[in-house]
Design a protein around this motif. Structure first.
Motif, short mmCIF file in Angstrom:
data_model
loop_
_atom_site.label_atom_id
_atom_site.label_comp_id
_atom_site.label_asym_id
_atom_site.label_seq_id
_atom_site.Cartn_x
_atom_site.Cartn_y
_atom_site.Cartn_z
N ASP A 516 0.82 -1.21 0.00
CA ASP A 516 0.00 0.00 0.00
C ASP A 516 0.85 1.26 0.00
N VAL A 542 -9.06 3.47 -0.89
CA VAL A 542 -8.87 2.09 -0.42
C VAL A 542 -7.55 1.94 0.30
N THR A 545 -7.51 3.56 3.60
CA THR A 545 -8.32 2.81 4.57
C THR A 545 -7.53 1.62 5.09
N ASN A 546 -6.85 0.95 4.19
CA ASN A 546 -6.01 -0.18 4.60
C ASN A 546 -4.95 0.25 5.59
N GLU A 547 -4.42 1.43 5.38
CA GLU A 547 -3.37 1.92 6.26
C GLU A 547 -3.93 2.60 7.49
N LEU A 548 -5.23 2.52 7.66
CA LEU A 548 -5.89 3.11 8.82
C LEU A 548 -5.74 4.62 8.90
N GLU A 549 -5.53 5.24 7.74
CA GLU A 549 -5.44 6.71 7.71
C GLU A 549 -6.84 7.24 7.43
N GLN A 550 -7.59 7.39 8.49
CA GLN A 550 -9.01 7.60 8.30
C GLN A 550 -9.35 8.91 7.62
N VAL A 607 -16.33 0.54 0.82
CA VAL A 607 -15.06 0.99 1.41
C VAL A 607 -15.35 1.99 2.53
N ASN A 610 -16.33 0.35 5.63
CA ASN A 610 -15.17 -0.28 6.27
C ASN A 610 -14.43 0.73 7.13
#
Lengths: 737, 132
Positions: A516, A542, A545-550, A607, A610
């Motif tokens: 990512d 996406v 989001t995967n990296e939790l960077e909201q 997404v 999520n």
């Protein structure tokens, strides 16, 4: 006051705000070589991202040539630099004399309006006697001077200089690069023509054909040169130059305009301080090569950007804040960190270098401190420290401290050792963990630097020089050869940095390869090149989001909606900085009412859910999308991930299986499989899936960490070493699927 | 399926750790999670700070005795071990990128309480996030 002095003397002492002579000196010195400062500058000049390690090859080759004076340097048979200079030595003196005569009495075959340029006698040069390289240096100086005065350097026929093809290529490459930097504010064609003139005088072929590897060069060097060439957009025809030159002529009426526009371009700092900045950066970079590489990439990229912007001849534009900002970025004074601009905020370049060093060496100094505190030898001192501190602590801490001081140090160490021996933390002794720590420093630094959103190019890219890398990359991508596709696409974006589709595919390939960080970096470039591309916006959403960077993810997903031709009106017109998830979700729901059959919309909504961990809604959205597009492997993976994150591992595995049926080389799905098995405690199975994923993409760092954990949980410490040394062969043999 | 608007207290948190805590909560309800309770059986308190240890902390309690994850300091007595770290470091430790021993040595992780409890705090406790 001789120009010559400016040219040669100025380079030695770069005072801030001093004249623009330094680049001239730099060019001259770089090509002939005397100071080590310029040597570093030269190293920095042709390279992009992680060439620095290859730059060592340069260093080895260039050093003998660039250190010391022009006249005496130890001959090194294998170094490119000495060959370069030997070529000079071997040429006759008179050849250069002729050249100088030509320059002294300029002919006007091509241009009119010459009278408003610097009269030639303002250009000074050294007498013709002396060693040939001095004469050539003068020749080059005049080239440089011509740039300064806006005087076009015109081709002067010179007798054969006895330069080999390799030397010619080097001269060509180096001078074109220096020229670009030198004439950064000039039109590209002008630069090319200047260089062409220089080169045709030296009888160097300016064609791209000159890319042919000269004998004795390593493949590595060739690639690096090719990379630098493609980065700099190889020389074009001089024809366009004439037209452009006529256009620019009026502006160049005053020879000072160039100097002035330089000043404008770089604000109060001027070239000299930029030079100094870069030098100090390089100085510290020289010590922290590995970690500094991506910063260099950022700087190089913004330098290219600044250069492109600077081609706009409007002086207002030049002095615009934006350009200054970009220039600052290229100098490394400002960096991006998590989508925020962070100024390094240092008044003097020297401080920056020190601070950078301090930051980087923070680990080292901690090590020293650690040693000093004798934690290794015995914790007695440490315990004493705590017991003495007892008086100052509050009651809660009191108990804790008591507990610790009660514990015999030896017991604690034993306990730790026992735990360690049980393989929970890995089979490391204290010394090993210490080593691990040191290793980790470099890894952590590299990771943290890449997380700043700077793309890291691969080192040895066989696709550079490929006639149509973009097509090749797409083909490889379709075939599922993700890592290969990455290389081909990198070649493409090196060639055409504005190709947003190229960057997008690159980002996509990285995401599917389960990286990512790189995906984000590439997608950001795609976004720059094309800010309204919906697929790019979704991909960024996406990955974040995967990296939790909201916050960032929300921003991109909202952007998707706003830029959508159909749903752009659904959301409120002002783009608020503080987006609230609930609002955005509401907009999306409204949009879904408008067109319920839009698979993309449902995917984005999935997404979004999520992000807020509303997993049921997310899964529902993806299921809807899949009903509309059942053969979309990426949607299956998204569904699986949603289910996995909400602890429905069995369902997740089914979804991943669908994804893999559709795309067998989907590294991300393989890794996700591993995760789902591991989360269920089925460690032996998870190991196999991780190994499979890693076999396809050995660079998937996450998977390596997870593999290690699984190995330890499965009590397979015998394979730990293979894991640590990333020995895929052994692992694949041991854990087939 | 009925819409489940997030009732978790973690929904509004800006910390990355919040996402992991949420996943942990769900994980503990599964068989694997229950196995964890048998294996560890301790109560951990996590003080997670966004930028600097000790500042603007969010406190979570991972109760591996009862199988709960709650927000806020531990009310049922003293936790077996309490950790303080930065958000990013916690993510690194839970994903195995940073060794907890090393983190402790570097001062990236502060520990209070029983050392043996602290030693059981390893990456394999935490479920890993899957990537979309």
């Amino acid at each position: 006051m001789a120009m010559r002095e400016l040219v040669s003397g100025g380079a030695a002492c770069a005072e801030p705000g001093s004249s623009s002579s330094n680049p001239l000196g730099a060019l001259a010195n770089a090509l002939i070589g005397s100071s080590s400062k310029t040597q570093e500058r030269l190293q920095e000049v042709p390279t992009s991202t992680n060439r620095v390690s290859n730059g060592n090859i340069y260093e080895g080759g260039l050093e003998p040539a660039l250190h010391g004076s022009e006249f005496d340097h130890p001959p090194h048979a294998s170094s490119q630099g000495s060959v370069f200079l030997q070529g000079f030595r071997s040429s006759g003196q008179d050849a250069f004399a002729n050249a100088w005569d030509e320059i002294q009495n300029p002919q006007m075959p091509l241009f009119q309006g010459r009278n408003n340029l610097i009269p030639p006698d303002q250009i000074q040069f050294q007498p013709h006697d002396g060693p040939p390289q001095r004469v050539l240096s003068n020749f080059l100086h005049s080239f440089v001077n011509s740039g300064h005065g806006g005087l076009p350097f015109h081709p002067t026929p010179l007798p054969a200089l006895g330069l080999s093809k390799g030397e010619k290529q080097r001269i060509r490459d180096r001078s074109s690069i220096m020229a670009r930097h030198l004439f950064a504010d000039k039109n590209e064609d002008f630069v090319n023509a200047q260089v062409n003139a220089l080169l045709s005088s030296l009888d160097i072929d300016t064609d791209v054909q000159a890319r042919v590897t000269p004998p004795g060069r390593s493949q590595e060097m060739e690639n690096v040169w090719n990379d630098s060439q493609s980065m700099q957009n190889g020389p074009r025809d001089a024809d366009g130059w004439i037209a452009e030159y006529d256009q620019h002529r009026v502006q160049k009426g005053d020879p000072n305009v160039w100097a002035q526009s330089f000043e404008q371009l770089h604000g109060a700092n001027g070239w000299a301080s930029e030079f100094e900045n870069e030098q100090s950066q390089i100085a510290s970079f020289g010590q922290v090569r590995g970690a500094s590489v991506p910063s260099l990439a950022a700087m190089e990229q913004t330098r290219v950007l600044a250069h492109t912007l600077a081609q706009n001849p409007d002086p207002k534009f030049k002095s615009s804040k934006f350009l200054q900002f970009v220039s600052k970025m290229s100098r490394g004074e400002i960096t991006f960190e998590d989508n925020q601009v962070k100024s390094s905020g240092l008044p003097a370049p020297g401080d920056w270098a020190t601070e950078y060093q301090q930051q980087f060496n923070g680990g080292q100094s901690w090590v020293d401190q650690f040693e000093r505190e004798e934690l290794f030898r015995g914790s007695a001192g440490w315990v004493n420290e705590f017991t003495t501190a007892r008086e100052q602590q509050g009651p809660v801490d009191d108990q804790w401290v008591n507990e610790f001081s009660k514990l015999h140090v030896q017991d604690w160490a034993d306990e730790f050792g026992r735990q360690v021996g049980e393989g929970i933390l890995g089979d490391d002794s204290w010394a090993d963990t210490y080593d691990e720590y040191l290793n980790e420093q470099t890894i952590v630094k590299q990771q943290s630097v890449t997380s700043k959103g700077v793309y890291v190019f691969s080192k040895l890219n066989p696709y550079v020089g490929h006639p149509n890398p973009f097509q090749e990359g797409q083909e490889l991508f379709r075939e599922g050869l993700l890592s290969e596709a990455v290389l081909a696409l990198e070649a493409e974006v090196l060639k055409n940095p504005d190709n947003s589709e190229g960057w997008r595919f690159l980002g996509l390939a990285h995401a599917e390869n389960d990286d990512d960080q790189q995906a984000i970096a590439a997608m950001m470039r795609a976004h720059e090149a094309d800010p309204t591309n919906l697929e790019v916006l979704l991909a960024l959403g996406v990955s974040h989001t995967n990296e939790l960077e909201q916050a960032a993810a929300l921003k991109y997903l909202y952007s998707w909606l706003r830029h959508h031709p159909k749903y752009g009106t659904v959301s409120s017109p002002e783009l608020s900085d503080s987006l609230h998830h609930a609002d955005v979700a509401r907009y999306f729901s409204d949009a879904a009412k408008i067109s319920p059959e839009d698979a993309d919309l449902h995917a984005v909504l999935g997404v979004l859910y999520n992000l807020s961990r509303e997993y049921d809604d997310a899964a529902e959205s993806f299921v809807t999308a899949l009903k509309l597009r059942p053969y979309d492997y990426s949607l299956w993976n998204k569904l699986g991930a949603t289910q996995a994150n909400s602890a429905q591992a069995a369902d997740a595995i089914l979804a991943y299986q669908h994804a893999l049926d559709l795309k067998p080389n989907y590294v991300r799905a393989w890794a996700n499989m591993g995760i789902s098995y591991a989360n269920q405690g089925m460690y032996e199975d998870s190991i196999r899936y991780y190994v499979r994923a890693l076999a396809m993409n050995p660079k998937a760092d996450n998977a390596w960490q997870y593999l290690r954990i699984s190995l330890s949980c499965a009590s397979r410490t015998d394979m730990m070493e293979a894991c640590d040394s990333r020995n895929l062969e052994v692992l694949q043999k041991e854990f087939p699927l | 399926m009925a819409s489940n608007t997030s009732t978790s207290t973690t929904a509004s948190s800006p910390l990355k750790a919040a996402a992991l805590m949420e996943q942990m909560k769900l994980h503990l309800a599964t068989d694997a999670g229950k196995a964890l309770l048998k294996k560890i059986g301790l109560v951990y308190q996590l003080n997670i700070a966004p930028k600097k240890i000790g500042f603007n902390e969010e406190i979570y309690v991972v109760d591996l005795k009862k199988g709960e994850v709650t927000k806020g300091p531990y009310e049922g007595g003293k936790p077996d071990a309490a950790f303080s770290f930065k958000d990013d470091d916690f993510i690194k430790i839970s994903s195995g990128k940073m060794n907890p021993q090393i983190a402790f040595m570097r001062g990236a992780m502060k520990i209070k309480g029983s050392m043996s409890a602290a030693n059981k705090f390893t990456p394999d406790i935490f479920p890993k996030p899957s990537k979309m």
